[in-house]
Design an enzyme around this catalytic site. Structure first.
Site, short mmCIF file in Angstrom:
data_model
loop_
_atom_site.label_atom_id
_atom_site.label_comp_id
_atom_site.label_asym_id
_atom_site.label_seq_id
_atom_site.Cartn_x
_atom_site.Cartn_y
_atom_site.Cartn_z
N ARG A 36 -14.45 -7.24 -0.06
CA ARG A 36 -13.66 -6.88 1.13
C ARG A 36 -13.06 -5.47 1.00
NH1 ARG A 36 -8.06 -5.34 2.28
NH2 ARG A 36 -7.52 -6.13 4.33
N VAL A 37 -13.18 -4.69 2.05
CA VAL A 37 -12.57 -3.36 2.10
C VAL A 37 -11.59 -3.35 3.26
CG1 VAL A 37 -13.02 -0.91 2.54
CG2 VAL A 37 -14.58 -2.20 1.09
N GLY A 38 -10.41 -2.78 3.03
CA GLY A 38 -9.38 -2.76 4.08
C GLY A 38 -9.43 -1.49 4.91
N ASP A 39 -8.35 -1.22 5.58
CA ASP A 39 -8.26 -0.09 6.51
C ASP A 39 -8.00 1.24 5.81
OD1 ASP A 39 -5.75 -1.30 5.88
OD2 ASP A 39 -4.82 0.09 7.29
N GLY A 72 -5.00 -5.16 7.06
CA GLY A 72 -6.04 -4.17 7.27
C GLY A 72 -7.05 -4.47 8.35
N THR A 75 -0.04 0.95 6.65
CA THR A 75 0.02 -0.18 5.74
C THR A 75 0.14 -1.45 6.57
OG1 THR A 75 1.33 -1.33 4.07
CG2 THR A 75 2.52 0.21 5.46
N GLY A 76 -0.53 -2.49 6.15
CA GLY A 76 -0.42 -3.74 6.90
C GLY A 76 -1.69 -4.54 6.77
N THR A 95 0.85 -1.18 0.00
CA THR A 95 0.00 0.00 0.00
C THR A 95 0.89 1.24 0.00
OG1 THR A 95 -1.82 -1.05 1.13
CG2 THR A 95 -1.52 1.28 1.59
N1 ASP Z 1 -3.64 -2.27 4.56
C1 ASP Z 1 -3.97 -2.78 3.26
C2 ASP Z 1 -5.28 -3.52 3.34
O1 ASP Z 1 -5.48 -4.27 4.26
C3 ASP Z 1 -2.95 -3.69 2.70
C4 ASP Z 1 -1.57 -3.09 2.63
O2 ASP Z 1 -1.17 -2.36 3.50
O3 ASP Z 1 -0.87 -3.38 1.65
O4 ASP Z 1 -6.09 -3.38 2.46
#
Ligand code: ASP
Length: 339
Positions: free
Chosen positions: A233-236, A259, A256-257, A205
């Protein structure tokens, strides 16, 4: 009469009281901090050419965002300029180069927040917007809403002159191979339940936080989410307070991580809250959330955080995080691994 003079004294005292903590709101030098994702990023898996390409892309993003700040531009514009470069690079999991869903599509999420007025905008699950960060900005500045998803977000973006592309624009063969590998390992495990996460995956991300010459903070994040994600699915990243947050009174954060953990922990807002309520520095606040609470719950990843004085943190509990910063004192620096 006695009562009246008492009321008058109280009134005069209240009017002459100084605003609380006026001192603290003095702003620091223009600063830009970026990330290009955290995860299992090992030197052993890199070639010198690939390493150089990552450094060059991060540098280009810093240059582009910092140029905006240098010419007196706003922190939101600097964040957009930096993120657009990273979205256009296939090296990162955002825009071109976004990971694939289980249905072999690219569904993108992005958010931006203005720390001067707490305005925010985000889009989620979009498949045709070339630079989702620009659509997030349009949501923030041209609508009364904070978040738009899917087809509606795309329609809104198009109406507002945002560049629309065919979904095939986002195709990247390395990302596609990663999806096929993830699907195969799912089959191998004969998994009955959806498991979007493979421990050896890296994230990718992108995000930026900026402080402009007017003392205003901004944060932005853009992502393709996680390989093999399903069911919309939706992330953070597009969730204000989870992956993105900015408030002049505390700090600006982009994450980033993994989510789901960032959403549950409200990571970005928690960092800001620790700074605001507990009086921690950005580094202490970032450490407390990313190095303690996040791994304790089973998640991992990293954040960038920046306060109004120009203090910043680049904190991650993974092996690496593509990252960089630029300010007047130190110039521009980019990093990949822990040290
Ligand atoms: N945080 C992002 C998500 O979970 C993934 C990422 O950080 O690459 O959608």
């Amino acid at each position: 009469m006695k009562h009246l003079s008492l009321i008058l004294i109280v009134f005069v005292m209240a009017c002459s009281a100084k605003p609380e903590k006026a001192e603290e709101l003095k702003s620091g030098p223009i600063t830009l901090v970026i990330h290009g994702g955290a995860g299992t990023i090992r030197k052993a898996n890199m070639t010198p050419e690939k390493e150089a390409a990552y450094h060059a892309a991060l540098q280009q993003a810093l240059d582009s965002g910092y140029a905006v700040l240098k010419r007196g531009g706003k922190s939101t514009d600097a964040v957009i300029a930096a993120i657009k470069i990273l979205e256009d690079s296939p090296l990162f999991n955002a825009g071109k180069g976004a990971v694939f869903t289980n249905e072999e599509k690219n569904e993108l999420d992005a958010a931006i927040m203005d720390g001067s007025n707490l305005m925010a905008g985000s889009v989620a699950g979009v498949t045709t917007i070339k630079n989702p960060i620009t659509a997030a900005y349009a949501v923030m500045t041209k609508s009364e809403h904070v978040m738009m998803v899917g087809k509606g977000a795309e329609q809104f973006a198009q109406l507002n002159g945002i560049e629309i592309v065919d979904p095939s624009y986002f195709f990247d063969s390395a990302r596609y191979k990663a999806l096929l590998k993830a699907k195969q390992s799912e089959k191998d495990k004969a998994a009955m339940l959806y498991d979007p996460y493979t421990k050896d995956s890296k994230f990718g991300t992108v995000g930026a936080v900026a402080l402009d010459q007017y003392g205003n903070l901004a944060a932005g994040t853009s992502t393709g989410g996680m390989t093999n994600k399903r069911f919309g699915r939706v992330g953070d990243a597009p969730i204000i307070g989870a992956g993105t947050y900015a408030n002049n009174q505390t700090c600006a954060i982009s994450a980033t991580g993994w989510g789901e953990y960032f959403i549950r922990l409200n990571v970005a807002h928690d960092v800001a809250a620790l700074k605001g309520y507990a009086g921690l520095t950005v580094q202490q606040a970032a450490d407390s959330v990313v190095m303690k609470k996040l791994p304790a719950l089973g998640g991992d990843g990293g954040i960038i955080a920046l306060d109004r004085q120009g203090n910043f943190a680049l904190t991650f509990c993974t092996e690496g995080m593509y990252r960089g910063y630029v300010n007047e004192k130190e110039g521009a620096k980019t990093f990949i691994y822990k040290d």
